[in-house]
Design an enzyme around this catalytic site. Structure first.
Site, mmCIF file in Angstrom:
data_model
loop_
_atom_site.group_PDB
_atom_site.id
_atom_site.type_symbol
_atom_site.label_atom_id
_atom_site.label_comp_id
_atom_site.label_asym_id
_atom_site.label_seq_id
_atom_site.Cartn_x
_atom_site.Cartn_y
_atom_site.Cartn_z
ATOM 1 N N GLU A 143 -5.320 12.459 -4.471
ATOM 2 C CA GLU A 143 -6.388 11.884 -5.297
ATOM 3 C C GLU A 143 -7.500 12.923 -5.507
ATOM 4 O O GLU A 143 -7.912 13.609 -4.558
ATOM 5 C CB GLU A 143 -6.964 10.651 -4.582
ATOM 6 N N LYS A 218 -7.406 4.159 -11.794
ATOM 7 C CA LYS A 218 -7.478 3.421 -10.522
ATOM 8 C C LYS A 218 -7.993 1.993 -10.745
ATOM 9 O O LYS A 218 -9.070 1.799 -11.315
ATOM 10 C CB LYS A 218 -8.408 4.208 -9.596
ATOM 11 N N CYS A 255 -5.085 5.316 -4.276
ATOM 12 C CA CYS A 255 -5.737 5.120 -2.972
ATOM 13 C C CYS A 255 -5.992 3.674 -2.558
ATOM 14 O O CYS A 255 -5.115 2.975 -2.103
ATOM 15 C CB CYS A 255 -7.007 5.954 -2.888
#
Ligand SMILES: NC(=O)NCCC(=O)O
Length: 413
Positions: A143, A218, A255
């Site tokens: 990331e 994300k 994540c």
């Protein structure tokens, strides 16, 4: 403690992990167990901890000598394994070689930003070359790989690291994609120049011809501890895309999205065969969760998961607080690496180092996904309509939880 490789084990003051980020001097839990148990005990522990793939341990695979030389010369952990699937009579095997890269930043966070970014490019070059020379078909980086994970600071100067999806980092990776005929997943801080120069936490999917296939943003933004990411960007607006590449259907769960089972589910419903989870997370916060969540997602959704976490401790110029009453500090804590693959049959690879840069490679026969669907029938037994109904009611203002109280509970009160 004396290690089997002759080096002295470093036990930290708190008796757990060493200051260098190792686990009592060992690179990973797997290596600690291997050195500490008899071969027979280690085999039994591994059977349960890592599971079995087609009835046997996930097998290590040999990589070309020049690739091993790159890992020694540039001091990165290099491991490679193979997941197999049962032979089928109507389909041939669909074997794909997948790579994950974890790394620390290359310069101090006080260095000029351009130097920091270019130094990371330089550091990753031999690792990407190692992946390409090993025949990796699909490679995923960590990331926000182009920058320090500065979102703990809340300072806006770090926004300068943001780039459009066809920016410098994409151009850098496109060369490798073309050279090695390799799909590359590149998670960056994105600046959307067409929409008011807004910022997003985005994975760019670069095809094996160097083309940009698409991007995913994300979905779930953390608001925990020092992960103050909502200061910088909003929840993604790209849904749960699956990218059909030359080497299979891939998706990216960035994540903190790994704590959301519905996020994993959505990529599965869209047909993903491999889901990457590029991450940046620290030991005190999430290490016990790390090996469980990805593995559970792989099992529940009948796909492979590639989990990547950055390594090292990044110190920032100005101290910040976590809002928990504890003293201010200038670092996030230790990013514990430990990148690994999980398979739909509950097996997984050992993890990369807890404190060193690394490249993890795995062959995976994608036929395993459907074989596990047929075996366990999770898709068929999922009762989606029941949950669709519950969720539809839950998101309404007048939702009332279905709770049946024991009538005796309040009688004596
Ligand atoms: N980068 C990121 O989302 N980190 C959040 C912390 C965690 O999910 O472990």
């Amino acid at each position: 403690m004396e290690r089997t490789d002759g080096e002295e084990t470093v036990v930290a003051e708190n008796g757990t992990t060493s200051k260098d980020g190792s686990i009592c001097g060992f690179d990973s839990l797997h290596r600690l167990l291997q050195a500490s148990l008899t071969p027979q005990l280690f085999q039994e522990v591994s059977r349960i901890l890592l599971g079995l793939n087609c009835g046997k341990e996930v097998e290590p695979i040999a990589l070309p000598q020049p690739v091993k030389a790159l890992s020694s010369e540039h001091d990165f952990d290099l491991q490679a394994f193979s997941f197999s699937a049962d032979r089928e009579s109507l389909r041939g095997p669909r074997i794909v070689r997948v790579g994950l890269i974890q790394n620390s930043v290359a310069l101090l966070t006080t260095a000029p930003f351009l130097d920091q970014r270019r130094a990371i490019f330089q550091k990753l070059t031999p690792m990407i070359d190692a992946a390409g020379s090993s025949g990796v078909n699909v490679l995923c980086l960590q990331e926000a790989w182009t920058m320090p994970f500065a979102f703990c600071t809340r300072e806006k100067k770090w926004c300068e690291f943001a780039e459009p999806i066809d920016g410098e980092s994409t151009q850098f990776l496109q060369e490798f994609a073309r050279k090695y005929n390799m799909v590359i997943v590149s998670p960056i801080l994105e600046r959307d120049v067409n929409h008011g120069e807004t910022l997003w936490n985005t994975a760019v999917i670069i095809g094996n011809h160097g083309n940009i296939i698409g991007k995913h943003r994300k979905n779930h933004i953390p608001r925990v501890g020092d992960f103050n990411e909502s200061t910088y960007y909003m929840e993604g607006n790209t849904g749960h895309p699956v990218f059909e590449t030359a080497y299979g259907k891939i998706a990216v769960n960035i994540c903190y999205g790994r704590h959301h089972p519905l996020n994993w589910l959505a990529f599965g419903l869209n047909g993903a065969e491999i889901v990457f989870n590029p991450s940046a997370t620290v030991g005190e916060l999430s290490e016990p969760m790390w090996p469980i969540e990805a593995r559970n997602a792989a099992i529940a959704n009948s796909y492979f998961v590639g989990s990547i976490n950055r390594v090292g401790t990044e110190v920032f110029p100005n101290p910040f607080t976590s809002g928990d009453g504890n003293p201010q500090h200038a670092d996030f804590g230790h990013f514990y690496g430990s990148s690994h693959f999980s398979a739909p049959d509950a097996s997984c690879t050992p993890s990369l180092s807890r404190h060193k840069d690394g490249l993890l490679i795995s062959d995976m026969d994608l036929n395993l996904c459907r074989q596990l669907k047929d075996k366990w029938g999770f898709r068929m037994t999922a009762r989606y309509e029941v949950y669709a109904d519950l969720l539809t009611r839950y998101v309404k203002q007048d939702f009332e939880p279905q709770v049946i109280s024991d009538p005796l509970l309040h009688k004596n009160a």
